[in-house]
Scaffold this motif. Structure first.
Motif, PDB file in Angstrom:
ATOM      1  N   ARG A  82      38.934   0.297  58.893  1.00  0.00           N
ATOM      2  CA  ARG A  82      37.934   1.172  59.514  1.00  0.00           C
ATOM      3  C   ARG A  82      37.558   0.594  60.883  1.00  0.00           C
ATOM      4  O   ARG A  82      36.605  -0.179  61.016  1.00  0.00           O
ATOM      5  N   MET A  83      38.301   0.972  61.907  1.00  0.00           N
ATOM      6  CA  MET A  83      38.166   0.363  63.226  1.00  0.00           C
ATOM      7  C   MET A  83      37.167   1.062  64.129  1.00  0.00           C
ATOM      8  O   MET A  83      36.877   0.592  65.219  1.00  0.00           O
ATOM      9  N   GLY A  84      36.600   2.204  63.705  1.00  0.00           N
ATOM     10  CA  GLY A  84      35.679   2.935  64.562  1.00  0.00           C
ATOM     11  C   GLY A  84      34.311   2.275  64.659  1.00  0.00           C
ATOM     12  O   GLY A  84      33.976   1.358  63.897  1.00  0.00           O
ATOM     13  N   LEU A  85      33.515   2.741  65.625  1.00  0.00           N
ATOM     14  CA  LEU A  85      32.182   2.198  65.821  1.00  0.00           C
ATOM     15  C   LEU A  85      31.314   2.438  64.588  1.00  0.00           C
ATOM     16  O   LEU A  85      31.361   3.519  63.978  1.00  0.00           O
ATOM     17  N   ASN A  86      30.525   1.411  64.229  1.00  0.00           N
ATOM     18  CA  ASN A  86      29.585   1.496  63.106  1.00  0.00           C
ATOM     19  C   ASN A  86      30.256   1.799  61.767  1.00  0.00           C
ATOM     20  O   ASN A  86      29.650   2.402  60.878  1.00  0.00           O
ATOM     21  N   ARG A  87      31.510   1.418  61.642  1.00  0.00           N
ATOM     22  CA  ARG A  87      32.194   1.568  60.364  1.00  0.00           C
ATOM     23  C   ARG A  87      32.523   0.173  59.836  1.00  0.00           C
ATOM     24  O   ARG A  87      32.824  -0.740  60.599  1.00  0.00           O
ATOM     25  N   ARG A  88      32.464   0.017  58.537  1.00  0.00           N
ATOM     26  CA  ARG A  88      32.628  -1.304  57.937  1.00  0.00           C
ATOM     27  C   ARG A  88      33.539  -1.220  56.722  1.00  0.00           C
ATOM     28  O   ARG A  88      33.336  -0.382  55.842  1.00  0.00           O
ATOM     29  N   ASP A  89      34.563  -2.070  56.722  1.00  0.00           N
ATOM     30  CA  ASP A  89      35.383  -2.163  55.526  1.00  0.00           C
ATOM     31  C   ASP A  89      34.553  -2.816  54.426  1.00  0.00           C
ATOM     32  O   ASP A  89      33.657  -3.624  54.703  1.00  0.00           O
ATOM     33  N   PRO A  90      34.821  -2.488  53.155  1.00  0.00           N
ATOM     34  CA  PRO A  90      33.979  -3.008  52.063  1.00  0.00           C
ATOM     35  C   PRO A  90      34.020  -4.517  51.929  1.00  0.00           C
ATOM     36  O   PRO A  90      33.155  -5.098  51.275  1.00  0.00           O
ATOM     37  N   TRP A  91      35.006  -5.187  52.532  1.00  0.00           N
ATOM     38  CA  TRP A  91      35.078  -6.647  52.441  1.00  0.00           C
ATOM     39  C   TRP A  91      34.455  -7.317  53.678  1.00  0.00           C
ATOM     40  O   TRP A  91      34.570  -8.528  53.855  1.00  0.00           O
ATOM     41  N   GLU A  92      33.798  -6.528  54.530  1.00  0.00           N
ATOM     42  CA  GLU A  92      33.077  -7.091  55.664  1.00  0.00           C
ATOM     43  C   GLU A  92      31.601  -7.252  55.330  1.00  0.00           C
ATOM     44  O   GLU A  92      31.059  -6.551  54.472  1.00  0.00           O
ATOM     45  N   ALA A  93      30.933  -8.154  56.062  1.00  0.00           N
ATOM     46  CA  ALA A  93      29.515  -8.403  55.824  1.00  0.00           C
ATOM     47  C   ALA A  93      28.678  -7.179  56.194  1.00  0.00           C
ATOM     48  O   ALA A  93      29.005  -6.444  57.127  1.00  0.00           O
ATOM     49  N   ALA A  94      27.592  -6.981  55.446  1.00  0.00           N
ATOM     50  CA  ALA A  94      26.667  -5.878  55.712  1.00  0.00           C
ATOM     51  C   ALA A  94      25.466  -6.410  56.490  1.00  0.00           C
ATOM     52  O   ALA A  94      24.850  -7.398  56.086  1.00  0.00           O
ATOM     53  N   GLU A  95      25.147  -5.748  57.598  1.00  0.00           N
ATOM     54  CA  GLU A  95      24.003  -6.152  58.408  1.00  0.00           C
ATOM     55  C   GLU A  95      22.724  -5.580  57.810  1.00  0.00           C
ATOM     56  O   GLU A  95      22.689  -4.432  57.359  1.00  0.00           O
ATOM     57  N   ALA A  96      21.669  -6.393  57.820  1.00  0.00           N
ATOM     58  CA  ALA A  96      20.386  -5.969  57.251  1.00  0.00           C
ATOM     59  C   ALA A  96      19.576  -5.226  58.293  1.00  0.00           C
ATOM     60  O   ALA A  96      19.040  -5.821  59.208  1.00  0.00           O
ATOM     61  N   HIS A  97      19.506  -3.915  58.142  1.00  0.00           N
ATOM     62  CA  HIS A  97      18.661  -3.112  59.028  1.00  0.00           C
ATOM     63  C   HIS A  97      17.253  -3.041  58.428  1.00  0.00           C
ATOM     64  O   HIS A  97      17.083  -3.184  57.204  1.00  0.00           O
ATOM     65  N   GLY A 126      14.138  -2.342  56.494  1.00  0.00           N
ATOM     66  CA  GLY A 126      13.914  -1.533  55.305  1.00  0.00           C
ATOM     67  C   GLY A 126      15.102  -1.481  54.369  1.00  0.00           C
ATOM     68  O   GLY A 126      14.989  -0.930  53.268  1.00  0.00           O
ATOM     69  N   LYS A 127      16.240  -2.002  54.800  1.00  0.00           N
ATOM     70  CA  LYS A 127      17.446  -1.958  53.967  1.00  0.00           C
ATOM     71  C   LYS A 127      17.996  -3.358  53.709  1.00  0.00           C
ATOM     72  O   LYS A 127      19.189  -3.544  53.472  1.00  0.00           O
ATOM     73  N   GLU A 128      17.108  -4.347  53.734  1.00  0.00           N
ATOM     74  CA  GLU A 128      17.538  -5.730  53.528  1.00  0.00           C
ATOM     75  C   GLU A 128      18.119  -5.938  52.124  1.00  0.00           C
ATOM     76  O   GLU A 128      19.116  -6.642  51.952  1.00  0.00           O
ATOM     77  N   ALA A 129      17.484  -5.338  51.116  1.00  0.00           N
ATOM     78  CA  ALA A 129      17.950  -5.523  49.733  1.00  0.00           C
ATOM     79  C   ALA A 129      19.349  -4.937  49.562  1.00  0.00           C
ATOM     80  O   ALA A 129      20.200  -5.507  48.866  1.00  0.00           O
ATOM     81  N   HIS A 130      19.603  -3.803  50.219  1.00  0.00           N
ATOM     82  CA  HIS A 130      20.929  -3.186  50.138  1.00  0.00           C
ATOM     83  C   HIS A 130      21.979  -4.115  50.757  1.00  0.00           C
ATOM     84  O   HIS A 130      23.057  -4.315  50.172  1.00  0.00           O
ATOM     85  N   ALA A 131      21.658  -4.680  51.916  1.00  0.00           N
ATOM     86  CA  ALA A 131      22.598  -5.594  52.566  1.00  0.00           C
ATOM     87  C   ALA A 131      22.858  -6.812  51.698  1.00  0.00           C
ATOM     88  O   ALA A 131      23.996  -7.284  51.578  1.00  0.00           O
ATOM     89  N   ARG A 132      21.818  -7.301  51.060  1.00  0.00           N
ATOM     90  CA  ARG A 132      21.970  -8.473  50.194  1.00  0.00           C
ATOM     91  C   ARG A 132      22.910  -8.162  49.029  1.00  0.00           C
ATOM     92  O   ARG A 132      23.779  -8.962  48.686  1.00  0.00           O
ATOM     93  N   ARG A 133      22.747  -6.996  48.433  1.00  0.00           N
ATOM     94  CA  ARG A 133      23.630  -6.615  47.313  1.00  0.00           C
ATOM     95  C   ARG A 133      25.070  -6.465  47.791  1.00  0.00           C
ATOM     96  O   ARG A 133      26.006  -6.907  47.124  1.00  0.00           O
ATOM     97  N   GLU A 134      25.252  -5.851  48.949  1.00  0.00           N
ATOM     98  CA  GLU A 134      26.603  -5.668  49.481  1.00  0.00           C
ATOM     99  C   GLU A 134      27.266  -7.011  49.757  1.00  0.00           C
ATOM    100  O   GLU A 134      28.448  -7.210  49.479  1.00  0.00           O
ATOM    101  N   ASN A 135      26.503  -7.941  50.326  1.00  0.00           N
ATOM    102  CA  ASN A 135      27.087  -9.226  50.725  1.00  0.00           C
ATOM    103  C   ASN A 135      27.418 -10.120  49.540  1.00  0.00           C
ATOM    104  O   ASN A 135      28.253 -11.015  49.666  1.00  0.00           O
ATOM    105  N   LYS A 136      26.802  -9.873  48.403  1.00  0.00           N
ATOM    106  CA  LYS A 136      27.127 -10.677  47.233  1.00  0.00           C
ATOM    107  C   LYS A 136      28.479 -10.320  46.648  1.00  0.00           C
ATOM    108  O   LYS A 136      29.062 -11.088  45.887  1.00  0.00           O
ATOM    109  N   ARG A 137      28.987  -9.142  46.992  1.00  0.00           N
ATOM    110  CA  ARG A 137      30.294  -8.772  46.448  1.00  0.00           C
ATOM    111  C   ARG A 137      31.377  -8.702  47.515  1.00  0.00           C
ATOM    112  O   ARG A 137      32.478  -8.209  47.257  1.00  0.00           O
ATOM    113  N   VAL A 138      31.073  -9.211  48.710  1.00  0.00           N
ATOM    114  CA  VAL A 138      32.110  -9.291  49.743  1.00  0.00           C
ATOM    115  C   VAL A 138      33.125 -10.346  49.340  1.00  0.00           C
ATOM    116  O   VAL A 138      32.764 -11.457  48.976  1.00  0.00           O
ATOM    117  N   GLY A 139      34.382  -9.985  49.390  1.00  0.00           N
ATOM    118  CA  GLY A 139      35.387 -10.964  49.014  1.00  0.00           C
ATOM    119  C   GLY A 139      36.754 -10.629  49.545  1.00  0.00           C
ATOM    120  O   GLY A 139      36.910  -9.751  50.368  1.00  0.00           O
TER     121      GLY A 139
END
Length: 221
Positions: free
Chosen positions: A191-206, A208-221
């Motif tokens: 997913r090379m476009g702007l603001n797109r993220r492959d599921p194995w990339e880190a999630a940035e905490a925006h 109000g969405k910190e908990a979501h980023a934390r959950r995503e980053n625990k399964r990055v591999g």
């Protein structure tokens, strides 16, 4: 990224650790060897003598301040390794000598400038005095004989800044700060476009969405 006082911001990519990828499908054996070699760089100088090493350590600490506690990126060791292991830039300004000679000459000149201005070697100065000398170097206003004709401004821009910042962002600790996944071999990115993220990339905490980023980053591999 570090703030001006060396404080890292661990909350931008919460719970993300790029090293959790090392035995996942994201990295192959070649990638693992490259990353492990970076983590195993000798901490003692192989190219610089002790006096040069003292000055280089002080310069690195002013250019890229790091936290007083926790893991430290060994910036002087990376600069030393670049020269020792002959990792060249592929080009060189005619007025700058080879990288090893440029560093030795620049560090000696910085010590001479410190002695002329403050009566002590650079690493013994206060942080404010060190920063003032680096600023004069950046502005091209240092001209003691130890420079031997090497332009201090060019040395600052193309050795000091380039080598130290490149060393910083070559280390996995810095990758955690910026959400970088390391070498993309063999998995690669899709997913090379702007603001797109492959599921194995880190999630940035925006906000109000910190908990979501934390959950995503625990399964990055």
């Amino acid at each position: 990224m570090t703030d001006h006082d060396g404080t890292r911001n661990p909350d931008r990519y919460p719970d993300y650790d790029v090293m959790s990828k090392q035995f996942s499908p994201s990295w192959n054996e070649v990638t693992r060897k490259v990353v492990h070699a970076r983590l195993a760089v000798p901490r003692e100088p192989r190219f610089f003598n002790q006096g040069e090493w003292d000055t280089l350590q002080a310069v690195c600490a002013r250019i890229m301040p790091q936290p007083a506690t926790g893991a430290i990126i060994p910036l002087p060791a990376y600069v030393d390794a670049k020269i020792t292991e002959k990792h060249e830039d592929g080009y060189r300004y005619a007025s700058l000598p080879h990288q090893g000679e440029a560093w030795q000459r620049g560090l000696a000149a910085l010590d001479q400038e410190a002695a002329d201005s403050h009566g002590a070697r650079y690493h013994l100065l206060t942080p404010e005095q060190q920063d003032a000398l680096l600023q004069r170097m950046q502005d091209g206003k240092l001209d003691c004989s130890a420079w031997q004709g090497m332009p201090c401004k060019l040395f600052f821009e193309h050795r000091v800044i380039a080598d130290i910042t490149h060393a910083y962002y070559a280390h996995p600790i810095a990758w955690n700060e910026i959400g970088f996944g390391g070498p993309a071999s063999p998995r690669g990115y899709v997913r090379m476009g702007l603001n797109r993220r492959d599921p194995w990339e880190a999630a940035e905490a925006h906000p109000g969405k910190e908990a979501h980023a934390r959950r995503e980053n625990k399964r990055v591999g």
